[in-house]
Write a protein that holds these residues in place. Sequence first.
Motif, mmCIF file in Angstrom:
data_model
loop_
_atom_site.group_PDB
_atom_site.id
_atom_site.type_symbol
_atom_site.label_atom_id
_atom_site.label_comp_id
_atom_site.label_asym_id
_atom_site.label_seq_id
_atom_site.Cartn_x
_atom_site.Cartn_y
_atom_site.Cartn_z
ATOM 1 N N UNK A 96 -6.501 -1.979 10.290
ATOM 2 C CA UNK A 96 -5.726 -2.498 9.484
ATOM 3 C C UNK A 96 -4.518 -1.282 8.985
ATOM 4 N N UNK A 97 -3.361 -1.497 9.062
ATOM 5 C CA UNK A 97 -2.149 -0.590 8.739
ATOM 6 C C UNK A 97 -1.935 -0.628 7.230
ATOM 7 N N UNK A 98 -2.278 0.410 6.437
ATOM 8 C CA UNK A 98 -1.700 0.638 5.133
ATOM 9 C C UNK A 98 -0.400 0.866 5.198
ATOM 10 N N UNK A 99 0.370 0.010 4.305
ATOM 11 C CA UNK A 99 2.023 0.343 4.383
ATOM 12 C C UNK A 99 2.279 1.716 3.638
ATOM 13 N N UNK A 100 3.359 2.290 4.101
ATOM 14 C CA UNK A 100 3.894 3.535 3.842
ATOM 15 C C UNK A 100 4.081 3.795 2.293
ATOM 16 N N UNK A 101 4.328 2.848 1.643
ATOM 17 C CA UNK A 101 4.685 2.565 0.349
ATOM 18 C C UNK A 101 3.336 2.959 -0.470
ATOM 19 N N UNK A 121 -5.881 2.445 9.280
ATOM 20 C CA UNK A 121 -4.601 3.324 9.765
ATOM 21 C C UNK A 121 -3.717 3.304 8.513
ATOM 22 N N UNK A 122 -3.367 4.682 8.308
ATOM 23 C CA UNK A 122 -2.303 4.813 7.211
ATOM 24 C C UNK A 122 -0.786 4.979 8.065
ATOM 25 N N UNK A 123 0.111 4.233 7.434
ATOM 26 C CA UNK A 123 1.688 4.381 8.031
ATOM 27 C C UNK A 123 2.298 5.648 7.408
#
Length: 235
Positions: A96-101, A121-123
């Motif tokens: 799961x990619x956590x949004x950059x915000x 996963x961190x964007x």
Amino acid sequence: MTGTLTLLPAVDVAGGRAAQARDGAPDDPLRIATDLVDQGAAMLHLVDLDRAFGRGGDPDLMTELLGRIPVPVQLSGGIATTADVAWAAGTGASRVVLASSALSEPALVEAAAATLGERLVVAVDVREGQVVARGTPLVLGPTAEVLAGHPALRDGRIRVLVADASRDGRRSGADLDLFASVAELVGSPVTASGGVADLADLTRLRASEAVDELVLGAALHEGAFTLRDALEVCA
């Protein structure tokens, strides 16, 4: 020294259809995903563009696709709140990619790590040296300063996806210096996204110790090369 480069072809979904479909081609996202798997994809990058751009998203469709795509899937697109993380954690997503915000809230990143563990996963979306949140006007600040506020990203425990927001979708060439700079800040190889123009870019990225995964989007779907050719370069 040549390393290993794992390819994650992207399937972007908007309005229930695959956004990559061109010139009247089939736009069923499951069909696009299945075709990519048939061509050799071992993992896909699935994006809910509607959620990413604040248009509400389609969690039911994402959940259905995750249940039917026969390879591991990295789920992305506007996952930026505690509720988003809780929903994504309950899907069949391998990652799961956590949004950059979300980088503006260190507590949210830590909570996501606690909930998702190795699936997280961190964007880190970067434009002209600044961390941004694509789809919003938010600018979080210089990359080094933003990452300095997140010790959890600097021990290799959490995978980081570096998206080149200035080149994403433009096929203007991959910025290896950007990816290397973030990899140095987090202390581990990163997943790269944005700017890939041709197979030569893949060769350069494969040779980089800073990048071990690549999200493939526009260059693949616009026919700059086939997935089979890309996988051969990275084999």
